[in-house]
Scaffold this active site. Structure first.
Site, PDB file in Angstrom:
ATOM      1  N   HIS A 277       0.821  -1.223   0.000  1.00  0.00           N
ATOM      2  CA  HIS A 277       0.000   0.000   0.000  1.00  0.00           C
ATOM      3  C   HIS A 277       0.849   1.264   0.000  1.00  0.00           C
ATOM      4  CE1 HIS A 277       0.162   0.807   4.421  1.00  0.00           C
ATOM      5  NE2 HIS A 277       0.138  -0.499   4.543  1.00  0.00           N
ATOM      6  N   ASP A 289       6.076   0.481   6.910  1.00  0.00           N
ATOM      7  CA  ASP A 289       4.634   0.319   6.659  1.00  0.00           C
ATOM      8  C   ASP A 289       4.129   1.440   5.754  1.00  0.00           C
ATOM      9  OD1 ASP A 289       2.036  -0.507   6.750  1.00  0.00           O
ATOM     10  OD2 ASP A 289       1.675   0.161   8.803  1.00  0.00           O
ATOM     11  N   GLU A 323      -4.953   1.748   2.346  1.00  0.00           N
ATOM     12  CA  GLU A 323      -5.079   0.526   3.152  1.00  0.00           C
ATOM     13  C   GLU A 323      -5.300   0.882   4.614  1.00  0.00           C
ATOM     14  OE1 GLU A 323      -3.712  -2.738   5.792  1.00  0.00           O
ATOM     15  OE2 GLU A 323      -2.884  -0.747   5.647  1.00  0.00           O
ATOM     16  N   GLU A 324      -4.635   1.979   5.061  1.00  0.00           N
ATOM     17  CA  GLU A 324      -4.613   2.266   6.496  1.00  0.00           C
ATOM     18  C   GLU A 324      -5.964   2.654   7.084  1.00  0.00           C
ATOM     19  OE1 GLU A 324      -2.439   1.394   8.328  1.00  0.00           O
ATOM     20  OE2 GLU A 324      -0.447   1.580   7.456  1.00  0.00           O
ATOM     21  N   ASP A 351       3.317  -6.435   3.211  1.00  0.00           N
ATOM     22  CA  ASP A 351       2.894  -5.361   4.125  1.00  0.00           C
ATOM     23  C   ASP A 351       3.231  -5.731   5.567  1.00  0.00           C
ATOM     24  OD1 ASP A 351       1.768  -3.126   5.224  1.00  0.00           O
ATOM     25  OD2 ASP A 351      -0.303  -3.814   5.048  1.00  0.00           O
ATOM     26  N   HIS A 418       3.273   2.425  12.703  1.00  0.00           N
ATOM     27  CA  HIS A 418       2.350   3.559  12.917  1.00  0.00           C
ATOM     28  C   HIS A 418       2.909   4.642  13.853  1.00  0.00           C
ATOM     29  CE1 HIS A 418      -1.403   0.882  11.847  1.00  0.00           C
ATOM     30  NE2 HIS A 418      -0.509   0.945  10.876  1.00  0.00           N
TER      31      HIS A 418
HETATM   32 ZN   LIG Z   1       0.574  -1.575   6.285  1.00  0.00          ZN
END
Ligand SMILES: [Zn+2]
Length: 454
Positions: A277, A289, A323-324, A351, A418
């Protein structure tokens, strides 16, 4: 009898000849990625020139153009965009969290969770009720919770070897606001989903329960902050906390997933997807990520081109948008795929970060798994195994085809996931490249032999 012996010799010799040819080709693929690939340079460019790229943001628009350019450089045969409308959540001003301890103000590291509403402009100041589960929340009940902040101090289960399993177990507490508001809470604060004990709060998507009308602001607190808060609360049950956030959800924005492909030379109508993503959270640079998955997927196509591998089928790299916090890119790509004449036969997603390769996960039952497990000896020189269970959020929308995941070592993923610390500097060049090589090799085998059919 003689005929059968000869046949057996022929089949066995042929099998070993194929294995030998494949092992040589895979060796070339690994050498390419480790000596000539652009995976690491591309990741630096994505992280440093584009940076954080949350759906709906200006950087996400920039990332779309970036992906197009990177795919062109990789030498793909064609590129197109698949439109989608994405949520547009904006964090706003820096969040604040303060507690007063013996007339001394202590600041704790927090961040708003994605999708949360903000606090009133003057913030929220009230007592904190600590719970370790939804069951405890229920036991404490409305009388004590009403008007206060609920603090979900839920530990990340460190006994799991694959840290993704611990994440899967704890992640429901990120959406604990709607549960807390049922008992009259005015905000919720959740311990970050991490194996580390550092001071970075981990954001991530939270969802309000559509059946619960009232919404309250939802925060994440760093692991260290959670420990501090819990210790202060054990000394003073009446401790007051001040919380402030400025986030808001704006109307949806138009956006795109970026698709690049190299055409199949023998069966161009069959498509193999490899992707990750393109969007990331707004803190950090989205390096692990999922910048890693994006640059690896692009480099798969580059490897096929540069090594002059004559792929039978069409190999398609997808840089999925959103995606998030919505998976709209995955949804609209699947919709557009259902309308084309080409047939998807397999999809692989990367991912889980840019760490050392460990496995290719196969979303399949035992008989199907046996088919892919035959390829395992080819990966043994690279310390990679083929395991049961795989897939990815974006490709999961492509129902009815075999799905695979690239699975790197998971031990450090949730140190960065994140957070503002998910930056390029935390990705190791060789580990990232080995990942790209592993994915390329698996796609090479999928292309050559096709997927399992009964
Ligand atoms: Zn991800």
């Amino acid at each position: 009898m003689r005929f059968f012996i000869l046949l057996l010799i022929f089949i066995t010799t042929n099998f070993f000849a194929q294995q030998n040819e494949d092992s040589l080709q895979i060796r070339k693929i690994y050498s390419y990625h480790l000596t000539k690939g652009r995976t690491y340079a591309n990741l630096r460019s994505l992280c440093k020139e584009v940076g954080a790229r949350l759906s709906g943001s200006k950087q996400a628009v920039k990332a779309i153009d970036w992906a197009k350019q990177a795919m062109i450089k990789a030498g793909v045969d064609s590129i197109y965009l698949v439109p989608c409308m994405v949520p547009h959540w904006v964090r706003g001003k820096k969040e604040k969290c303060e507690v007063n301890n013996n007339n001394k103000t202590e600041t704790l590291s927090v961040c708003a969770l994605g999708g949360s509403i903000g606090t009133p402009v003057n913030g929220i100041k009230t007592k904190v009720i600590e719970v370790s589960s939804f069951e405890e929340l229920e036991k404490i009940g409305t009388e004590k919770i009403k008007g206060n902040i609920v603090f979900y101090n839920v530990s990340f289960d460190k006994e799991f070897i694959h840290t993704g399993n611990a994440y899967g177990k704890a992640v429901k507490y990120r959406s604990g606001a709607s549960m807390a508001v049922k008992y009259g809470a005015v905000a919720s604060i959740t311990k970050s989903m991490t194996t580390s004990d550092n001071d970075f709060p981990h954001t991530g998507m939270m969802k309000y329960d559509s059946l619960v009308k009232q919404k309250i602001p939802a925060f994440a607190i760093s692991a260290r902050g959670a420990e501090k808060l819990s210790s202060l609360l054990s000394q003073n049950k009446n401790l007051e906390m001040y919380l402030y956030s400025d986030c808001v959800t704006l109307p949806d924005e138009p956006s795109y997933s970026v698709v690049g492909e190299i055409h199949g030379k023998e069966i161009p109508n069959e498509v193999i997807v490899v992707g990750g993503h393109l969007d990331s959270w707004d803190l950090g640079e989205g390096a692990h990520d999922d910048g890693a998955g994006i640059v690896q997927s692009i480099e798969v196509l580059a490897a096929f081109k540069k090594l002059n591998i004559k792929n039978k089928r069409t190999i398609r790299c997808i840089a999925y948008m959103n995606e998030e916090n919505g998976t709209r890119g995955g949804e609209t790509y699947t919709e557009s795929a259902s309308k084309e004449s080409k047939k998807h036969i397999a999809a692989l997603e990367s991912d889980m970060g840019g760490f050392s390769p460990r496995a290719i996960g196969v979303d399949a039952k035992q008989d199907t798994l046996t088919y892919y497990k035959k390829w395992q000896p080819l990966f043994e020189p690279y310390y990679v195994f083929i395991k049961q269970g795989g897939g990815g959020t974006d490709i999961s929308k492509l129902k009815g085809i075999p799905q695979f995941s690239f699975e790197p070592d998971s031990q450090r993923y949730f140190d960065f996931h994140h957070t503002a610390d998910d930056v390029f500097e935390h990705v190791n060049k060789r580990e990232l490249e080995l990942g790209a090589a592993t994915i390329s090799s698996f796609i090479y085998l999928l292309d050559k032999y096709g997927t399992y059919t009964k």
